[in-house]
Design a protein around this motif. Sequence first.
Motif, PDB file in Angstrom:
ATOM      1  N   ILE A   1     -98.331  32.366  -6.239  1.00 45.54           N
ATOM      2  CA  ILE A   1     -98.587  30.956  -6.527  1.00 45.54           C
ATOM      3  C   ILE A   1     -99.737  30.509  -5.631  1.00 45.54           C
ATOM      4  CG2 ILE A   1     -97.620  28.628  -6.629  1.00 45.54           C
ATOM      5  CD1 ILE A   1     -94.817  29.940  -6.626  1.00 45.54           C
ATOM      6  N   THR A   2    -100.836  30.045  -6.226  1.00 45.81           N
ATOM      7  CA  THR A   2    -102.015  29.644  -5.458  1.00 45.81           C
ATOM      8  C   THR A   2    -102.535  28.318  -6.003  1.00 45.81           C
ATOM      9  OG1 THR A   2    -102.570  31.991  -5.170  1.00 45.81           O
ATOM     10  CG2 THR A   2    -104.260  30.370  -4.572  1.00 45.81           C
ATOM     11  N   PRO A   3    -102.121  27.195  -5.418  1.00 42.86           N
ATOM     12  CA  PRO A   3    -102.519  25.881  -5.934  1.00 42.86           C
ATOM     13  C   PRO A   3    -104.018  25.641  -5.968  1.00 42.86           C
ATOM     14  CG  PRO A   3    -100.617  25.656  -4.485  1.00 42.86           C
ATOM     15  CD  PRO A   3    -101.096  27.071  -4.357  1.00 42.86           C
ATOM     16  N   SER A   4    -104.790  26.280  -5.086  1.00 44.42           N
ATOM     17  CA  SER A   4    -106.232  26.028  -5.051  1.00 44.42           C
ATOM     18  C   SER A   4    -106.984  26.685  -6.195  1.00 44.42           C
ATOM     19  CB  SER A   4    -106.818  26.508  -3.715  1.00 44.42           C
ATOM     20  OG  SER A   4    -106.643  27.912  -3.566  1.00 44.42           O
ATOM     21  N   LEU A   5    -106.358  27.624  -6.917  1.00 43.65           N
ATOM     22  CA  LEU A   5    -106.984  28.268  -8.073  1.00 43.65           C
ATOM     23  C   LEU A   5    -106.266  27.785  -9.334  1.00 43.65           C
ATOM     24  CD1 LEU A   5    -107.600  31.943  -6.868  1.00 43.65           C
ATOM     25  CD2 LEU A   5    -109.279  30.111  -7.142  1.00 43.65           C
ATOM     26  N   ARG A   6    -106.559  26.573  -9.714  1.00 48.28           N
ATOM     27  CA  ARG A   6    -105.830  25.928 -10.792  1.00 48.28           C
ATOM     28  C   ARG A   6    -106.110  26.566 -12.152  1.00 48.28           C
ATOM     29  NH1 ARG A   6    -103.785  21.023  -9.400  1.00 48.28           N
ATOM     30  NH2 ARG A   6    -103.836  20.312 -11.565  1.00 48.28           N
ATOM     31  N   GLN A   7    -107.299  27.175 -12.314  1.00 45.00           N
ATOM     32  CA  GLN A   7    -107.686  27.683 -13.627  1.00 45.00           C
ATOM     33  C   GLN A   7    -107.394  29.168 -13.807  1.00 45.00           C
ATOM     34  OE1 GLN A   7    -111.777  26.100 -13.225  1.00 45.00           O
ATOM     35  NE2 GLN A   7    -111.363  25.011 -15.130  1.00 45.00           N
ATOM     36  N   GLY A   8    -106.654  29.751 -12.890  1.00 44.67           N
ATOM     37  CA  GLY A   8    -106.282  31.153 -13.041  1.00 44.67           C
ATOM     38  C   GLY A   8    -106.622  31.954 -11.805  1.00 44.67           C
ATOM     39  N   GLY A   9    -106.034  33.140 -11.713  1.00 50.03           N
ATOM     40  CA  GLY A   9    -106.230  33.991 -10.552  1.00 50.03           C
ATOM     41  C   GLY A   9    -105.192  33.703  -9.485  1.00 50.03           C
ATOM     42  N   LEU A  10    -104.511  34.752  -9.023  1.00 50.68           N
ATOM     43  CA  LEU A  10    -103.493  34.637  -7.979  1.00 50.68           C
ATOM     44  C   LEU A  10    -102.368  33.684  -8.365  1.00 50.68           C
ATOM     45  CD1 LEU A  10    -105.659  34.645  -4.708  1.00 50.68           C
ATOM     46  CD2 LEU A  10    -104.463  36.556  -5.781  1.00 50.68           C
TER      47      LEU A  10
ATOM     48  N   LEU B   1    -101.029  24.664 -12.966  1.00 51.20           N
ATOM     49  CA  LEU B   1    -101.730  25.931 -12.775  1.00 51.20           C
ATOM     50  C   LEU B   1    -101.713  26.771 -14.040  1.00 51.20           C
ATOM     51  CD1 LEU B   1    -100.234  26.903  -9.290  1.00 51.20           C
ATOM     52  CD2 LEU B   1    -102.384  25.706  -9.748  1.00 51.20           C
ATOM     53  N   ARG B   2    -102.842  27.386 -14.323  1.00 47.07           N
ATOM     54  CA  ARG B   2    -102.885  28.441 -15.336  1.00 47.07           C
ATOM     55  C   ARG B   2    -102.291  29.696 -14.720  1.00 47.07           C
ATOM     56  NH1 ARG B   2    -108.682  30.198 -17.549  1.00 47.07           N
ATOM     57  NH2 ARG B   2    -108.652  28.043 -18.321  1.00 47.07           N
ATOM     58  N   PHE B   3    -101.421  30.380 -15.431  1.00 44.48           N
ATOM     59  CA  PHE B   3    -100.755  31.557 -14.871  1.00 44.48           C
ATOM     60  C   PHE B   3    -100.538  32.592 -15.966  1.00 44.48           C
ATOM     61  CE2 PHE B   3     -97.281  29.290 -16.752  1.00 44.48           C
ATOM     62  CZ  PHE B   3     -96.401  30.262 -17.170  1.00 44.48           C
ATOM     63  N   ARG B   4    -100.116  33.779 -15.527  1.00 46.43           N
ATOM     64  CA  ARG B   4     -99.745  34.828 -16.477  1.00 46.43           C
ATOM     65  C   ARG B   4     -98.457  35.493 -16.008  1.00 46.43           C
ATOM     66  NH1 ARG B   4    -104.239  39.626 -15.391  1.00 46.43           N
ATOM     67  NH2 ARG B   4    -103.547  40.160 -13.272  1.00 46.43           N
ATOM     68  N   TRP B   5     -97.769  36.096 -16.962  1.00 39.89           N
ATOM     69  CA  TRP B   5     -96.501  36.790 -16.683  1.00 39.89           C
ATOM     70  C   TRP B   5     -96.601  38.152 -17.359  1.00 39.89           C
ATOM     71  CZ3 TRP B   5     -91.501  33.741 -15.829  1.00 39.89           C
ATOM     72  CH2 TRP B   5     -90.448  34.602 -15.533  1.00 39.89           C
ATOM     73  N   THR B   6     -96.640  39.205 -16.556  1.00 40.14           N
ATOM     74  CA  THR B   6     -96.756  40.563 -17.082  1.00 40.14           C
ATOM     75  C   THR B   6     -95.371  41.140 -17.343  1.00 40.14           C
ATOM     76  OG1 THR B   6     -98.839  40.955 -15.920  1.00 40.14           O
ATOM     77  CG2 THR B   6     -97.592  42.889 -16.597  1.00 40.14           C
ATOM     78  N   VAL B   7     -95.178  41.626 -18.553  1.00 45.29           N
ATOM     79  CA  VAL B   7     -93.890  42.237 -18.936  1.00 45.29           C
ATOM     80  C   VAL B   7     -94.147  43.719 -19.180  1.00 45.29           C
ATOM     81  CG1 VAL B   7     -91.945  42.178 -20.525  1.00 45.29           C
ATOM     82  CG2 VAL B   7     -93.151  40.048 -19.941  1.00 45.29           C
ATOM     83  N   GLY B   8     -94.048  44.495 -18.113  1.00 43.15           N
ATOM     84  CA  GLY B   8     -94.272  45.929 -18.200  1.00 43.15           C
ATOM     85  C   GLY B   8     -93.048  46.665 -18.699  1.00 43.15           C
TER      86      GLY B   8
ATOM     87  N   GLU C   1    -116.703  26.721  -8.118  1.00 42.84           N
ATOM     88  CA  GLU C   1    -116.518  26.458  -6.690  1.00 42.84           C
ATOM     89  C   GLU C   1    -115.365  27.247  -6.085  1.00 42.84           C
ATOM     90  OE1 GLU C   1    -115.940  22.712  -3.589  1.00 42.84           O
ATOM     91  OE2 GLU C   1    -116.591  22.345  -5.648  1.00 42.84           O
ATOM     92  N   PRO C   2    -114.139  27.179  -6.624  1.00 47.25           N
ATOM     93  CA  PRO C   2    -113.058  27.982  -6.025  1.00 47.25           C
ATOM     94  C   PRO C   2    -113.278  29.482  -6.203  1.00 47.25           C
ATOM     95  CG  PRO C   2    -112.284  26.857  -7.994  1.00 47.25           C
ATOM     96  CD  PRO C   2    -113.618  26.282  -7.679  1.00 47.25           C
ATOM     97  N   ILE C   3    -113.941  29.878  -7.292  1.00 46.21           N
ATOM     98  CA  ILE C   3    -114.232  31.299  -7.492  1.00 46.21           C
ATOM     99  C   ILE C   3    -115.185  31.795  -6.410  1.00 46.21           C
ATOM    100  CG2 ILE C   3    -115.428  32.923  -9.014  1.00 46.21           C
ATOM    101  CD1 ILE C   3    -112.648  32.286  -9.946  1.00 46.21           C
ATOM    102  N   THR C   4    -116.188  30.982  -6.070  1.00 51.23           N
ATOM    103  CA  THR C   4    -117.134  31.374  -5.024  1.00 51.23           C
ATOM    104  C   THR C   4    -116.421  31.523  -3.685  1.00 51.23           C
ATOM    105  OG1 THR C   4    -118.936  30.239  -6.173  1.00 51.23           O
ATOM    106  CG2 THR C   4    -119.282  30.760  -3.848  1.00 51.23           C
ATOM    107  N   ALA C   5    -115.550  30.577  -3.367  1.00 46.92           N
ATOM    108  CA  ALA C   5    -114.806  30.654  -2.104  1.00 46.92           C
ATOM    109  C   ALA C   5    -113.959  31.913  -2.050  1.00 46.92           C
ATOM    110  CB  ALA C   5    -113.932  29.409  -1.940  1.00 46.92           C
ATOM    111  N   PHE C   6    -113.315  32.245  -3.174  1.00 43.76           N
ATOM    112  CA  PHE C   6    -112.494  33.447  -3.213  1.00 43.76           C
ATOM    113  C   PHE C   6    -113.348  34.695  -3.043  1.00 43.76           C
ATOM    114  CE2 PHE C   6    -110.660  36.974  -5.661  1.00 43.76           C
ATOM    115  CZ  PHE C   6    -109.503  37.169  -4.935  1.00 43.76           C
TER     116      PHE C   6
END
Length: 260
Positions: free
Chosen positions: A42-51, A80-87, A153-158
Amino acid sequence: MPTGDLETGSERLREVLETPRRAFIPLPDTQVVERPGWLQLITPSLRQGGLNEVAFSALDENEADAVIDETLETYRRLGLRFRWTVGPDCRPADLAERLARRGLRRSETLGMIRETAAAPAEAASDVTVEQVDESTVEEFSRTMAAGWEMDPEPITAFNRLVLTHPGRRHRLFLARYRGVPAGTAGLVTFERSVYLLSGVVLPAFRKRGLYRALVNARLGYAAGQDIPFATSHARSSTSAPLLERLGFETLCRFEVFSND
């Protein structure tokens, strides 16, 4: 394909399925929620995806619905945009159907692998690929953000964090077409494999060999580090057919759910 130092099919499957779960670099606000049968970021600073993802979930059948609803509410509340992997090692057996019933978008993903020893083909003369450093990280990040339709902006910081992180397991690659930034990709190094991720080519530059060049550059990097295998989790409708043509073998199929 020869198995090299991954002697059995189960070892190769673990390298494809389990090892990439440790590919993340946490940001200062990343929450890593880990317990037996569960790995979540869970990463609140990356609202559009990632982490922001559930990377592994092996749930008790009687508790699964409550855990799913609580998890979805957490990401919804934070916006937050998120994903759930079902392996194939996730549980219960109908986990994918339970997520689909809650309106999440599903896509088929292929767990793929190939050896890195073979010399990559040369890129077209109009295409160049370079490793990213401090002098090109902003250019890389703007291109990456445009490709994934995200705020740069958040992508650059990451990405700055990636370049300075102790141990430097991550490498970033920028592809240019006639000098113009046109595609980006990354990799994460492990003991026996590199995990290829985040490959994207801007729409105006597709079908010109840039994706192939980004893959070959990363295979060449891995071979130069004596890392024998490359793995990827590739969407069946986009990158998987391209990787198959570049010698990648599919070891498993699974589904990834997202709220976008």
